[in-house]
Design a protein around this motif. Structure first.
Motif, PDB file in Angstrom:
ATOM      1  N   ALA A  29      38.791  42.423  36.839  1.00 39.40           N
ATOM      2  CA  ALA A  29      39.264  41.148  36.312  1.00 39.40           C
ATOM      3  C   ALA A  29      40.770  41.114  36.119  1.00 39.40           C
ATOM      4  O   ALA A  29      41.360  40.045  35.954  1.00 39.40           O
ATOM      5  CB  ALA A  29      38.567  40.830  34.984  1.00 39.40           C
ATOM      6  N   GLU A  33      45.659  37.170  41.609  1.00 42.47           N
ATOM      7  CA  GLU A  33      45.187  36.272  42.662  1.00 42.47           C
ATOM      8  C   GLU A  33      46.297  36.076  43.706  1.00 42.47           C
ATOM      9  O   GLU A  33      47.474  36.386  43.467  1.00 42.47           O
ATOM     10  CB  GLU A  33      44.762  34.936  42.065  1.00 42.47           C
ATOM     11  CG  GLU A  33      45.865  34.128  41.400  1.00 42.47           C
ATOM     12  CD  GLU A  33      45.366  32.771  40.933  1.00 42.47           C
ATOM     13  OE1 GLU A  33      45.009  31.956  41.807  1.00 42.47           O
ATOM     14  OE2 GLU A  33      45.328  32.522  39.713  1.00 42.47           O
ATOM     15  N   TRP A  68      40.847  33.819  49.032  1.00 47.09           N
ATOM     16  CA  TRP A  68      40.620  32.806  47.992  1.00 47.09           C
ATOM     17  C   TRP A  68      41.002  31.460  48.565  1.00 47.09           C
ATOM     18  O   TRP A  68      41.838  31.394  49.471  1.00 47.09           O
ATOM     19  CB  TRP A  68      41.457  33.112  46.749  1.00 47.09           C
ATOM     20  CG  TRP A  68      40.919  32.494  45.476  1.00 47.09           C
ATOM     21  CD1 TRP A  68      41.468  31.463  44.771  1.00 47.09           C
ATOM     22  CD2 TRP A  68      39.749  32.891  44.754  1.00 47.09           C
ATOM     23  NE1 TRP A  68      40.714  31.196  43.657  1.00 47.09           N
ATOM     24  CE2 TRP A  68      39.652  32.059  43.624  1.00 47.09           C
ATOM     25  CE3 TRP A  68      38.779  33.872  44.965  1.00 47.09           C
ATOM     26  CZ2 TRP A  68      38.614  32.162  42.697  1.00 47.09           C
ATOM     27  CZ3 TRP A  68      37.737  33.982  44.041  1.00 47.09           C
ATOM     28  CH2 TRP A  68      37.665  33.139  42.931  1.00 47.09           C
ATOM     29  N   ALA A 131      34.760  41.966  43.008  1.00 47.24           N
ATOM     30  CA  ALA A 131      34.263  41.026  42.002  1.00 47.24           C
ATOM     31  C   ALA A 131      32.935  40.416  42.433  1.00 47.24           C
ATOM     32  O   ALA A 131      31.997  40.292  41.627  1.00 47.24           O
ATOM     33  CB  ALA A 131      35.295  39.928  41.757  1.00 47.24           C
ATOM     34  N   GLU A 132      32.831  40.060  43.696  1.00 45.12           N
ATOM     35  CA  GLU A 132      31.587  39.474  44.203  1.00 45.12           C
ATOM     36  C   GLU A 132      30.437  40.478  44.101  1.00 45.12           C
ATOM     37  O   GLU A 132      29.333  40.139  43.671  1.00 45.12           O
ATOM     38  CB  GLU A 132      31.782  39.022  45.646  1.00 45.12           C
ATOM     39  CG  GLU A 132      30.577  38.309  46.223  1.00 45.12           C
ATOM     40  CD  GLU A 132      30.811  37.802  47.631  1.00 45.12           C
ATOM     41  OE1 GLU A 132      29.913  37.115  48.156  1.00 45.12           O
ATOM     42  OE2 GLU A 132      31.873  38.090  48.211  1.00 45.12           O
ATOM     43  N   GLY A 135      29.530  41.017  40.419  1.00 46.23           N
ATOM     44  CA  GLY A 135      29.187  39.823  39.649  1.00 46.23           C
ATOM     45  C   GLY A 135      30.202  39.492  38.575  1.00 46.23           C
ATOM     46  O   GLY A 135      29.863  38.900  37.548  1.00 46.23           O
ATOM     47  N   VAL A 136      31.457  39.859  38.825  1.00 42.63           N
ATOM     48  CA  VAL A 136      32.531  39.608  37.858  1.00 42.63           C
ATOM     49  C   VAL A 136      33.188  38.264  38.169  1.00 42.63           C
ATOM     50  O   VAL A 136      33.567  38.003  39.314  1.00 42.63           O
ATOM     51  CB  VAL A 136      33.591  40.732  37.914  1.00 42.63           C
ATOM     52  CG1 VAL A 136      34.804  40.381  37.052  1.00 42.63           C
ATOM     53  CG2 VAL A 136      32.979  42.054  37.467  1.00 42.63           C
ATOM     54  N   LYS A 137      33.329  37.422  37.156  1.00 39.66           N
ATOM     55  CA  LYS A 137      34.020  36.141  37.345  1.00 39.66           C
ATOM     56  C   LYS A 137      35.509  36.370  37.150  1.00 39.66           C
ATOM     57  O   LYS A 137      35.952  36.846  36.098  1.00 39.66           O
ATOM     58  CB  LYS A 137      33.497  35.106  36.345  1.00 39.66           C
ATOM     59  CG  LYS A 137      34.156  33.741  36.512  1.00 39.66           C
ATOM     60  CD  LYS A 137      33.510  32.716  35.610  1.00 39.66           C
ATOM     61  CE  LYS A 137      34.236  31.381  35.639  1.00 39.66           C
ATOM     62  NZ  LYS A 137      34.339  30.800  36.986  1.00 39.66           N
ATOM     63  N   LEU A 138      36.283  36.031  38.164  1.00 40.27           N
ATOM     64  CA  LEU A 138      37.726  36.274  38.119  1.00 40.27           C
ATOM     65  C   LEU A 138      38.445  35.130  37.401  1.00 40.27           C
ATOM     66  O   LEU A 138      38.147  33.949  37.665  1.00 40.27           O
ATOM     67  CB  LEU A 138      38.268  36.416  39.540  1.00 40.27           C
ATOM     68  CG  LEU A 138      37.795  37.666  40.290  1.00 40.27           C
ATOM     69  CD1 LEU A 138      38.132  37.563  41.779  1.00 40.27           C
ATOM     70  CD2 LEU A 138      38.414  38.923  39.691  1.00 40.27           C
ATOM     71  N   PRO A 142      40.689  28.022  39.882  1.00 37.95           N
ATOM     72  CA  PRO A 142      39.324  27.768  40.364  1.00 37.95           C
ATOM     73  C   PRO A 142      39.254  27.680  41.887  1.00 37.95           C
ATOM     74  O   PRO A 142      40.111  27.071  42.536  1.00 37.95           O
ATOM     75  CB  PRO A 142      38.968  26.428  39.706  1.00 37.95           C
ATOM     76  CG  PRO A 142      39.793  26.404  38.468  1.00 37.95           C
ATOM     77  CD  PRO A 142      41.087  27.089  38.816  1.00 37.95           C
TER      78      PRO A 142
END
Length: 508
Positions: A29, A33, A68, A131-132, A135-138, A142
């Motif tokens: 996390a 980005e 992204w 992350a995918e 299962g981590v939400k970055l 958005p």
């Protein structure tokens, strides 16, 4: 500083700043980005230039990124920088695009359209993938789900190519690998040895590059020998012979006019001059090409670059030959007239430095600037995109051009002049078929999935055909290290699923 040319300093483009960032977060996390990486790379380029330039930015090119998705990322970046460039562009997919953007920015300055320009690119694929999987939400901007993903690979290829699995770079470039080495009279063993030696030089350069993702030297045999950690992906390519996109990286270059650089107090020893370059391309559908032992656009682009260097590839002190797969620099160094002892990179290559997808050549350009600042006189940057599809070369120097920066970049007419007749493609065939090129696809466990041959039929049409995993005799023929299968004959039959299959004829 003193002028070495009669061109107005307002119309002489110079690269004044370079910036790179590599992000290895301790926690998923905490990864940056792509927009963060872009901004930081640009601010580092500004610091490298030693002058406040970003708030005067008039031209901004952002290399397409895939890790992204944003809506109008170039505008979001400009807002972060507090800039309002009149040219603000987010381009299409293509590994050659950073070189094209640097060239075009230089031309904008040469035409008097701007005096401060930036080219930048970034990817955060390593963090996005981790992350995918976890299962981590970055905590990033958005994800713009409503923005269409750019078309790639399969979108431009024939259904039979997609069905057989030869629609991704790692499964298409082997066609050039096999056809070119056969054309040069090499056995597969000799071709593999050349690839290993060449790739070990990329690894050596990456090991010395503080910005590289991987910094480990590899011997040629270590690169070419399949192991559990270096599995075969598509013959003849192992994992250590293909691009490594799982990286987090950002790179940027700042260009100004010579007059602007002087006014900002940037000293001559920091400046690198773009002299000119060239571009050309092939059809996106690779089966619409006349042959696979050379690339006419690559040849035309590199010869045009050599013309800027006195007509001799040996005049370049430093070169960066695009390195997604070995066949590309192997073909390029022959066109440039350079020997097997070529040093093909200043940066480290897409396997070892890392392959931030479309933006590797942004980093290579930064490395080239460093090399010229350190004493080299003349450099060649050669980028390539697609499936040996799009080509762009740029010549850079420690001294300015004696003539205005060439405005015409396309050498497409020259490339097309050398193109021969393209065979008709058929999806159904029978009778004899001669191998034009081939590959063998492997599963993650090292098992053969199937082979694929590109064939010329008895009436000189082209098709693709499968070799089933249980046809050990034909697979052994394809994988013979001492004799190329290119040019050999076999029998084509149609399988029950409507796909052509090929079996080698009995050999003497």
């Amino acid at each position: 500083m003193t002028d070495k040319t009669n061109i107005s300093p307002d119309r002489i483009p110079v690269i004044v700043g370079i910036g790179e960032i590599i992000d290895r977060p301790k926690e998923i996390a905490g990864g940056l980005e792509p927009l963060d990486l872009l901004e930081q790379a640009l601010r580092r380029a500004e610091a490298d230039a030693g002058a406040k330039l970003l708030d005067e930015l008039q031209s901004l090119d952002v290399v397409n990124f895939l890790s992204w998705r944003y809506r109008d990322p170039e505008k979001l970046l400009a807002q972060r920088l507090g800039a309002a460039p009149s040219h603000c562009y987010y381009g299409p997919v293509g590994g050659e695009s950073p070189i094209r953007y640097i060239h075009e920015a230089a031309q904008r300055i040469a035409r008097g359209e701007c005096s401060v320009a930036a080219v930048c690119g970034a990817e955060a694929q390593s963090t996005a993938t981790k992350a995918e999987r976890a299962g981590v939400k970055l905590p990033w901007t958005p994800f713009a789900h409503d923005v269409e993903e750019p078309k790639r690979g399969a979108a431009f290829q024939k259904p039979l190519a997609v069905k057989l699995g030869v629609f991704r770079p790692v499964t298409v470039y082997p066609f050039y690998e096999a056809a070119s080495s056969a054309h040069w009279g090499q056995t597969p063993r000799e071709a593999m040895a050349e690839s290993g030696t060449l790739w070990s030089r990329y690894a050596d350069a990456a090991a010395q590059n503080p910005n590289a993702w991987l910094k480990r030297r590899h011997a040629p045999d270590e690169i070419t020998t399949p192991t559990a950690d270096n599995r075969l992906i598509a013959w003849p390519y192992t994992k250590l012979m293909v691009a490594n996109p799982s990286v987090n990286m950002g790179g940027a270059l700042l260009l100004t006019s010579l007059a602007k650089a002087r006014a900002a107090g940037i000293t001559e020893d920091r400046l690198v001059y773009p002299l000119g370059g060239a571009s050309a391309e092939e059809p996106r559908d690779y089966l619409l090409r006349d042959q696979f032992h050379e690339s006419h656009p690559q040849n035309a682009v590199l010869r045009a670059a050599m013309d800027l260097a006195g007509g001799d590839g040996k005049n370049f002190d430093a070169i960066e030959l695009y390195s997604c797969f070995p066949c590309v620099p192997k073909m390029a160094r022959r066109t440039l007239g350079l020997g097997a002892d070529v040093q093909p990179t200043v940066n480290g290559g897409l396997t070892f430095f890392g392959a931030p997808l479309n933006t590797y050549m942004t980093h290579a350009a930064c490395a080239m600037v460093r090399r010229l600042r350190d004493g080299a006189k003349l450099g060649l940057l050669y980028g390539q995109g697609g499936f040996v599809t799009k080509h762009h070369a740029l010549v850079v120097s420690k001294g300015p051009a004696r003539e205005a920066l060439a405005q015409a970049t396309s050498v497409q007419a020259e490339a097309d002049r050398n193109k021969r007749a393209v065979p008709d493609f058929v999806t159904e065939a029978s009778g004899k078929g001669k191998v034009e090129s081939f590959t063998v696809l492997y599963g993650r466990g090292g098992e053969v999935e199937h082979g694929v041959v590109m064939l010329r039929t008895s009436d000189d049409q082209r098709t693709l055909a499968r070799i089933p995993a249980n046809d050990s005799a034909t697979l052994a023929h394809l994988l013979n290290m001492d004799r190329t299968p290119v040019g050999s004959l076999g029998d084509i039959t149609m399988a029950a699923d409507g796909v052509p299959e090929w079996r080698v004829a009995e050999l003497p």
